[in-house]
Design a protein around this motif. Structure first.
Motif, PDB file in Angstrom:
ATOM      1  N   VAL A 641       0.837  -1.199   0.000  1.00 25.23           N
ATOM      2  CA  VAL A 641       0.000   0.000   0.000  1.00 25.23           C
ATOM      3  C   VAL A 641       0.871   1.249   0.000  1.00 25.23           C
ATOM      4  O   VAL A 641       1.725   1.432   0.878  1.00 25.23           O
ATOM      5  CB  VAL A 641      -0.939   0.016   1.222  1.00 25.23           C
ATOM      6  N   GLY A 642       0.661   2.104  -0.996  1.00 26.03           N
ATOM      7  CA  GLY A 642       1.344   3.389  -1.045  1.00 26.03           C
ATOM      8  C   GLY A 642       2.796   3.326  -1.449  1.00 26.03           C
ATOM      9  O   GLY A 642       3.498   4.332  -1.402  1.00 26.03           O
ATOM     10  N   GLU A 643       3.281   2.171  -1.848  1.00 30.26           N
ATOM     11  CA  GLU A 643       4.679   2.058  -2.256  1.00 30.26           C
ATOM     12  C   GLU A 643       4.867   0.824  -3.123  1.00 30.26           C
ATOM     13  O   GLU A 643       4.017  -0.066  -3.176  1.00 30.26           O
ATOM     14  CB  GLU A 643       5.596   1.970  -1.032  1.00 30.26           C
ATOM     15  N   GLU A 644       5.967   0.776  -3.790  1.00 28.90           N
ATOM     16  CA  GLU A 644       6.317  -0.383  -4.614  1.00 28.90           C
ATOM     17  C   GLU A 644       7.246  -1.275  -3.818  1.00 28.90           C
ATOM     18  O   GLU A 644       8.244  -0.798  -3.276  1.00 28.90           O
ATOM     19  CB  GLU A 644       7.006   0.088  -5.887  1.00 28.90           C
ATOM     20  N   SER A 645       6.916  -2.545  -3.711  1.00 29.45           N
ATOM     21  CA  SER A 645       7.789  -3.432  -2.949  1.00 29.45           C
ATOM     22  C   SER A 645       7.873  -4.796  -3.616  1.00 29.45           C
ATOM     23  O   SER A 645       6.915  -5.566  -3.596  1.00 29.45           O
ATOM     24  CB  SER A 645       7.299  -3.587  -1.510  1.00 29.45           C
ATOM     25  N   ASP A 646       9.049  -5.074  -4.186  1.00 30.29           N
ATOM     26  CA  ASP A 646       9.297  -6.398  -4.743  1.00 30.29           C
ATOM     27  C   ASP A 646       9.668  -7.402  -3.663  1.00 30.29           C
ATOM     28  O   ASP A 646       9.880  -8.579  -3.966  1.00 30.29           O
ATOM     29  CB  ASP A 646      10.443  -6.332  -5.761  1.00 30.29           C
ATOM     30  N   ALA A 647       9.760  -6.929  -2.417  1.00 27.92           N
ATOM     31  CA  ALA A 647      10.169  -7.813  -1.327  1.00 27.92           C
ATOM     32  C   ALA A 647       9.000  -8.556  -0.708  1.00 27.92           C
ATOM     33  O   ALA A 647       9.187  -9.325   0.234  1.00 27.92           O
ATOM     34  CB  ALA A 647      10.891  -7.003  -0.242  1.00 27.92           C
ATOM     35  N   VAL A 648       7.780  -8.354  -1.222  1.00 31.04           N
ATOM     36  CA  VAL A 648       6.575  -8.933  -0.621  1.00 31.04           C
ATOM     37  C   VAL A 648       5.986  -9.985  -1.542  1.00 31.04           C
ATOM     38  O   VAL A 648       5.925  -9.809  -2.765  1.00 31.04           O
ATOM     39  CB  VAL A 648       5.531  -7.834  -0.334  1.00 31.04           C
ATOM     40  N   VAL A 671       6.005  -3.256   5.978  1.00 32.14           N
ATOM     41  CA  VAL A 671       5.242  -2.824   4.813  1.00 32.14           C
ATOM     42  C   VAL A 671       3.768  -3.102   5.058  1.00 32.14           C
ATOM     43  O   VAL A 671       3.410  -4.147   5.605  1.00 32.14           O
ATOM     44  CB  VAL A 671       5.705  -3.570   3.538  1.00 32.14           C
ATOM     45  N   HIS A 672       2.912  -2.148   4.681  1.00 36.13           N
ATOM     46  CA  HIS A 672       1.475  -2.394   4.693  1.00 36.13           C
ATOM     47  C   HIS A 672       1.104  -3.083   3.382  1.00 36.13           C
ATOM     48  O   HIS A 672       1.438  -2.595   2.292  1.00 36.13           O
ATOM     49  CB  HIS A 672       0.694  -1.093   4.852  1.00 36.13           C
ATOM     50  N   VAL A 673       0.447  -4.220   3.512  1.00 34.85           N
ATOM     51  CA  VAL A 673       0.130  -5.034   2.341  1.00 34.85           C
ATOM     52  C   VAL A 673      -1.380  -5.241   2.274  1.00 34.85           C
ATOM     53  O   VAL A 673      -2.024  -5.569   3.280  1.00 34.85           O
ATOM     54  CB  VAL A 673       0.830  -6.406   2.415  1.00 34.85           C
ATOM     55  N   ARG A 674      -1.916  -5.043   1.080  1.00 40.91           N
ATOM     56  CA  ARG A 674      -3.321  -5.358   0.846  1.00 40.91           C
ATOM     57  C   ARG A 674      -3.406  -6.684   0.103  1.00 40.91           C
ATOM     58  O   ARG A 674      -2.762  -6.884  -0.922  1.00 40.91           O
ATOM     59  CB  ARG A 674      -4.000  -4.281   0.009  1.00 40.91           C
ATOM     60  N   VAL A 675      -4.203  -7.624   0.654  1.00 41.35           N
ATOM     61  CA  VAL A 675      -4.443  -8.903  -0.007  1.00 41.35           C
ATOM     62  C   VAL A 675      -5.925  -9.013  -0.318  1.00 41.35           C
ATOM     63  O   VAL A 675      -6.775  -8.520   0.436  1.00 41.35           O
ATOM     64  CB  VAL A 675      -3.981 -10.094   0.860  1.00 41.35           C
ATOM     65  N   ASN A 691      -3.771  -6.135  13.909  1.00 39.00           N
ATOM     66  CA  ASN A 691      -4.650  -5.033  13.526  1.00 39.00           C
ATOM     67  C   ASN A 691      -4.885  -5.102  12.021  1.00 39.00           C
ATOM     68  O   ASN A 691      -3.951  -4.945  11.230  1.00 39.00           O
ATOM     69  CB  ASN A 691      -4.022  -3.689  13.904  1.00 39.00           C
ATOM     70  N   LEU A 692      -6.115  -5.365  11.647  1.00 44.88           N
ATOM     71  CA  LEU A 692      -6.465  -5.508  10.242  1.00 44.88           C
ATOM     72  C   LEU A 692      -7.394  -4.381   9.822  1.00 44.88           C
ATOM     73  O   LEU A 692      -8.266  -3.960  10.586  1.00 44.88           O
ATOM     74  CB  LEU A 692      -7.154  -6.853   9.991  1.00 44.88           C
ATOM     75  N   GLU A 693      -7.217  -3.909   8.623  1.00 50.59           N
ATOM     76  CA  GLU A 693      -8.126  -2.927   8.044  1.00 50.59           C
ATOM     77  C   GLU A 693      -8.922  -3.614   6.938  1.00 50.59           C
ATOM     78  O   GLU A 693      -8.350  -4.080   5.949  1.00 50.59           O
ATOM     79  CB  GLU A 693      -7.345  -1.744   7.461  1.00 50.59           C
ATOM     80  N   VAL A 700      -6.053  -5.190   4.670  1.00 49.58           N
ATOM     81  CA  VAL A 700      -4.751  -4.534   4.742  1.00 49.58           C
ATOM     82  C   VAL A 700      -4.141  -4.843   6.102  1.00 49.58           C
ATOM     83  O   VAL A 700      -4.810  -4.711   7.136  1.00 49.58           O
ATOM     84  CB  VAL A 700      -4.862  -3.012   4.537  1.00 49.58           C
ATOM     85  N   LEU A 701      -2.877  -5.236   6.119  1.00 51.28           N
ATOM     86  CA  LEU A 701      -2.189  -5.510   7.377  1.00 51.28           C
ATOM     87  C   LEU A 701      -0.731  -5.095   7.256  1.00 51.28           C
ATOM     88  O   LEU A 701      -0.175  -5.047   6.157  1.00 51.28           O
ATOM     89  CB  LEU A 701      -2.279  -6.985   7.756  1.00 51.28           C
ATOM     90  N   GLU A 702      -0.132  -4.769   8.390  1.00 51.48           N
ATOM     91  CA  GLU A 702       1.287  -4.440   8.412  1.00 51.48           C
ATOM     92  C   GLU A 702       2.088  -5.727   8.586  1.00 51.48           C
ATOM     93  O   GLU A 702       1.797  -6.531   9.486  1.00 51.48           O
ATOM     94  CB  GLU A 702       1.603  -3.470   9.542  1.00 51.48           C
ATOM     95  N   VAL A 703       3.096  -5.902   7.749  1.00 50.36           N
ATOM     96  CA  VAL A 703       3.913  -7.111   7.800  1.00 50.36           C
ATOM     97  C   VAL A 703       5.364  -6.705   8.006  1.00 50.36           C
ATOM     98  O   VAL A 703       5.968  -6.051   7.153  1.00 50.36           O
ATOM     99  CB  VAL A 703       3.768  -7.946   6.508  1.00 50.36           C
ATOM    100  N   GLU A 704       5.905  -7.096   9.153  1.00 54.00           N
ATOM    101  CA  GLU A 704       7.325  -6.836   9.424  1.00 54.00           C
ATOM    102  C   GLU A 704       8.195  -7.864   8.720  1.00 54.00           C
ATOM    103  O   GLU A 704       9.181  -7.520   8.068  1.00 54.00           O
ATOM    104  CB  GLU A 704       7.584  -6.873  10.926  1.00 54.00           C
ATOM    105  N   ASP A 705       7.840  -9.143   8.855  1.00 54.03           N
ATOM    106  CA  ASP A 705       8.562 -10.213   8.175  1.00 54.03           C
ATOM    107  C   ASP A 705       7.618 -11.291   7.661  1.00 54.03           C
ATOM    108  O   ASP A 705       7.717 -11.719   6.527  1.00 54.03           O
ATOM    109  CB  ASP A 705       9.636 -10.831   9.084  1.00 54.03           C
ATOM    110  N   ALA A 706       6.667 -11.732   8.504  1.00 51.83           N
ATOM    111  CA  ALA A 706       5.757 -12.794   8.081  1.00 51.83           C
ATOM    112  C   ALA A 706       4.446 -12.701   8.833  1.00 51.83           C
ATOM    113  O   ALA A 706       4.408 -12.340  10.011  1.00 51.83           O
ATOM    114  CB  ALA A 706       6.396 -14.161   8.318  1.00 51.83           C
ATOM    115  N   ALA A 707       3.375 -13.030   8.146  1.00 58.11           N
ATOM    116  CA  ALA A 707       2.050 -13.144   8.752  1.00 58.11           C
ATOM    117  C   ALA A 707       1.413 -14.420   8.238  1.00 58.11           C
ATOM    118  O   ALA A 707       1.459 -14.712   7.036  1.00 58.11           O
ATOM    119  CB  ALA A 707       1.179 -11.939   8.388  1.00 58.11           C
ATOM    120  N   VAL A 708       0.819 -15.194   9.153  1.00 64.68           N
ATOM    121  CA  VAL A 708       0.169 -16.463   8.792  1.00 64.68           C
ATOM    122  C   VAL A 708      -1.220 -16.445   9.414  1.00 64.68           C
ATOM    123  O   VAL A 708      -1.373 -16.612  10.631  1.00 64.68           O
ATOM    124  CB  VAL A 708       0.984 -17.674   9.301  1.00 64.68           C
TER     125      VAL A 708
END
Length: 715
Positions: A641-648, A671-675, A691-693, A700-708
């Motif tokens: 969300v709001g940025e380009e990230s090839d790391a996700v 990184v905030h990621v929308r799935v 915390n989910l939006e 949308v959720l914030e992911v520091e390294d991994a979310a399951v």
């Protein structure tokens, strides 16, 4: 029983080793091959040797007869057309460190990773080496002089269709009233194939060791009806799917009561296993079996259920891969009784033990090598000896001092002088001068290593087979039948570099996944986008591995640098989550979970407790969730969300009853990621809510390294 085994399948341009099984070296002269049938265009002749390497010169079926002390047996080879095409393996000159162009060599599977044998041409600023190669991705290395450690590795992809796949099945319950039973082949086209599934041909073959023949089968397309009324023993039915190329063969066993039993399936327990590798002499300060046994509660706490030990047999080296006695444990580690006590203790904790089987080579200090080097007749052919002029070894190298601290790299090349005064060098892979390759053309070698297999099959639960690519396919097939007839739950894990799907054909249950390993490294280093992991995870199908094969997935092992040191802690947590949430058999290398930064360092018992907790929770989540252990891998639409990230990257694992979403961030910053999924808030690894939006059709959720997170069940 010297019958040479099942029918074999290959393409023109490939080599197939033919050999008697369970041979008696004392009767070597009694084994004799002859040709019964060959294609009309073939000019093939048979040598006088009991073990030989067939290179089909025309497509079609070959039938051979083997005369043995116990009788005559048949061996069939089905050769398909040559699919190779001329390919250039190139490298820009300036990618190599300072070097003499006259001393650059190339190595890869095409020359069995033999050092300083093949030399490229230099055209302008590019090194070039051309050979015929089959469609697929091929890994190769350019070596400057004898500086193997600074070799530059590259890949080339040869265009063309992938291998099709075939899966055989039939009724799994007895039907005593039926005269026949039906074997059905599910055929799947290879990638980029012009064939649809129903257009693929399927060829069925009855094993030559059994009482039926091909003529007894009633074949209709992808089905074969097998008569069972008069069967006295089970029969084995083999099949290959054929399009532009042929598949890895599958096999089923048809019983007299009509039941059909699959032959190639791995042990059921392996499908849910989490493997833990221990580098034996670095796991505890004492480095003994007794000290390992005292640490079993730690393995229990991690939740792992399969332990892979690096070699425990007698060896002069710390790593143990230079073996001097195959029938006893290493004296510094403890007695065989102490080893068996450790295995029993693991079994009490429901942990299976996999034993490192090293049969491609022996230590240079092995008694058999000394006698072979001295040209003792009974041992003269135990190793692969080559004329000095064919090896690339310079004569002055043979005079260098033997006995350096690290023999694997620092020994002089192993050499001997024959009774005729000729100088020969023992063959070795890469720069492994301390571990000469044994010669499987020798009946004595084959008999010896079958005894080794028999010695340990009752002690452990499986073999991890070192340098599996250096041992002939036919010998692995013999070992496979030998151990599986003893215990169908016994596990065979291969180390093949590079990966080859042929090792899934009645040879190995689990395969090293070097494809995902390299992808994880590249993503962690920022050299490839994280989405590359999905392509890598699905690579086995593209590479031609059959449906039943399992793949061991890992971020590091005893031969590699530590992922934490190379890629950093955030990327490591993402990579470990990928390994433990993707399909396959995940492996944890000792110390990975404690913050180890050196690949064979002493286990940091006072290390990173937070990382250990993270690993424990990941293992528990995999065991607790059927979707994470056996679910289908499905891509998920997502964006930063709001940025380009090839790391996700994001994906789900799905069964009929459960879907779990995994979102990974290999970058250093959250990184905030929308799935495009409706997710539950509880993270299955941390056990805490996130915390989910909620958005229209997504989360949308914030992911520091991994979310399951589980996908909300709207079904």
């Amino acid at each position: 029983m010297h019958q040479p085994g099942p029918p074999r399948f290959c393409a023109v341009g490939e080599s197939v080793e033919l050999a008697p099984r369970d041979p008696n070296p004392e009767h070597e002269a009694s084994y004799e091959w002859s040709i019964i049938e060959s294609p009309p265009d073939s000019d093939l002749s048979v040598p006088d040797d009991p073990v030989w390497h067939l290179e089909p010169d025309a497509p079609g079926t070959y039938r051979f007869e083997l005369e043995t002390p116990e009788g005559r047996y048949e061996q069939r080879i089905r050769a398909f057309p040559d699919v190779r095409r001329s390919t250039s393996f190139d490298l820009e000159r300036d990618r190599l460190p300072e070097h003499d162009p006259e001393e650059v060599s190339i190595m890869g599977p095409f020359n069995e990773h033999l050092f300083d044998r093949e030399h490229p041409t230099l055209e302008g600023g590019t090194y070039r080496y051309e050979i015929d190669a089959e469609p697929g991705t091929h890994r190769y290395g350019y070596v400057p002089g004898d500086d193997f450690e600074n070799a530059v590795w590259e890949e080339v992809t040869v265009p063309g269709p992938g291998k099709p796949r075939v899966f055989l099945d039939g009724p799994d319950e007895a039907d005593g009233d039926a005269d026949t039973t039906t074997v059905t082949a599910e055929a799947t086209p290879g990638t980029d194939s012009e064939y649809d599934a129903d257009e693929l041909a399927v060829e069925f073959y009855v094993d030559d060791r059994d009482e039926l023949t091909d003529a007894d089968l009633e074949v209709d397309g992808h089905r074969a009806r097998v008569p069972v009324t008069d069967l006295e023993e089970p029969v084995r039915i083999h099949a290959v799917a054929v399009g532009e190329r042929h598949s890895v063969a599958d096999c089923v066993i048809v019983h007299p009561d009509g039941r059909v039993e699959r032959r190639n399936d791995p042990p059921e327990w392996a499908r849910d296993a989490v493997v833990y590798e221990i580098f034996v002499r670095s796991f505890t300060d004492e480095a003994t079996f007794e000290s390992l046994e005292r640490r079993v509660p730690y393995l229990e706490s991690l939740g792992v259920d399969c332990l892979w030990l690096t070699p425990v047999l007698e060896s002069p080296t710390k790593h143990g891969y230079h073996i001097t006695d195959y029938f006893d444990t290493s004296s510094d580690l403890g007695t065989r009784e102490e080893f068996e006590s450790f295995v029993d203790r693991c079994h009490e904790s429901d942990i299976r033990v996999v034993f490192d089987l090293v049969i491609n080579h022996t230590a240079r200090e092995h008694a058999a090598f000394d006698m072979s080097a001295a040209c003792v007749p009974e041992y003269e052919d135990w190793y692969v000896w080559e004329d000095l002029a064919e090896t690339g070894v310079e004569p002055d190298e043979l005079a260098s001092e033997i006995g350096a601290e690290n023999p694997r790299e620092d020994y002089a090349p192993p050499a001997r002088t024959t009774p005729d005064g000729e100088t020969e060098v023992a063959q070795y892979y890469f720069n492994w001068r301390g571990i000469p390759n044994v010669n499987y053309d020798s009946l004595a070698v084959r008999s010896f290593f079958l005894e080794v297999v028999d010695e340990w099959v009752d002690v452990v639960d499986g073999f991890r087979c070192d340098v599996a690519w250096g041992v002939p396919h036919g010998f692995w097939k013999e070992i496979y039948e030998r151990v599986k007839s003893h215990d169908s739950e016994f596990l065979l894990l291969d180390e093949t570099v590079p990966r080859e799907p042929e090792y899934a054909e009645s040879e190995f249950d689990v395969h090293y996944d070097t494809t995902l390993y390299y992808a994880l490294r590249d993503v962690g280093n920022g050299e490839r986008p994280a989405n590359a992991l999905l392509e890598a995870a699905r690579a086995p199908r593209r590479e031609g591995f059959p449906e039943w094969s399992l793949h061991m997935r890992y971020v590091e092992n005893h031969d590699e640098t530590r992922y934490l040191e190379e890629c950093g802690p955030e990327a490591q947590r993402a990579a470990v989550t990928a390994v433990l949430t993707m399909p396959g058999v995940p492996m944890i290398y000792y110390g990975q979970e404690r913050g180890a930064t050196e690949y064979r360092q002493l286990m940091p018992w006072e290390g990173d407790g937070e990382a250990t907790t993270f690993h424990r929770r990941l293992v528990a989540a995999r065991h607790d969730s059927p979707a994470l252990s056996r679910g289908d891998l499905v891509d998920v639409d997502h964006e930063a969300v709001g940025e380009e990230s090839d790391a996700v990257v994001a994906y789900t694992r799905e069964t009929d009853d459960e879907a779990v979403a995994v979102v990974l961030n290999f970058g250093a910053e959250p990184v905030h990621v929308r799935v495009d999924l409706d997710l539950e808030s509880m993270d299955l690894v941390t056990g805490e809510g996130r915390n989910l939006e909620r958005t229209d059709g997504g989360t949308v959720l914030e992911v520091e390294d991994a979310a399951v997170l589980r996908v909300a069940d709207d079904r």
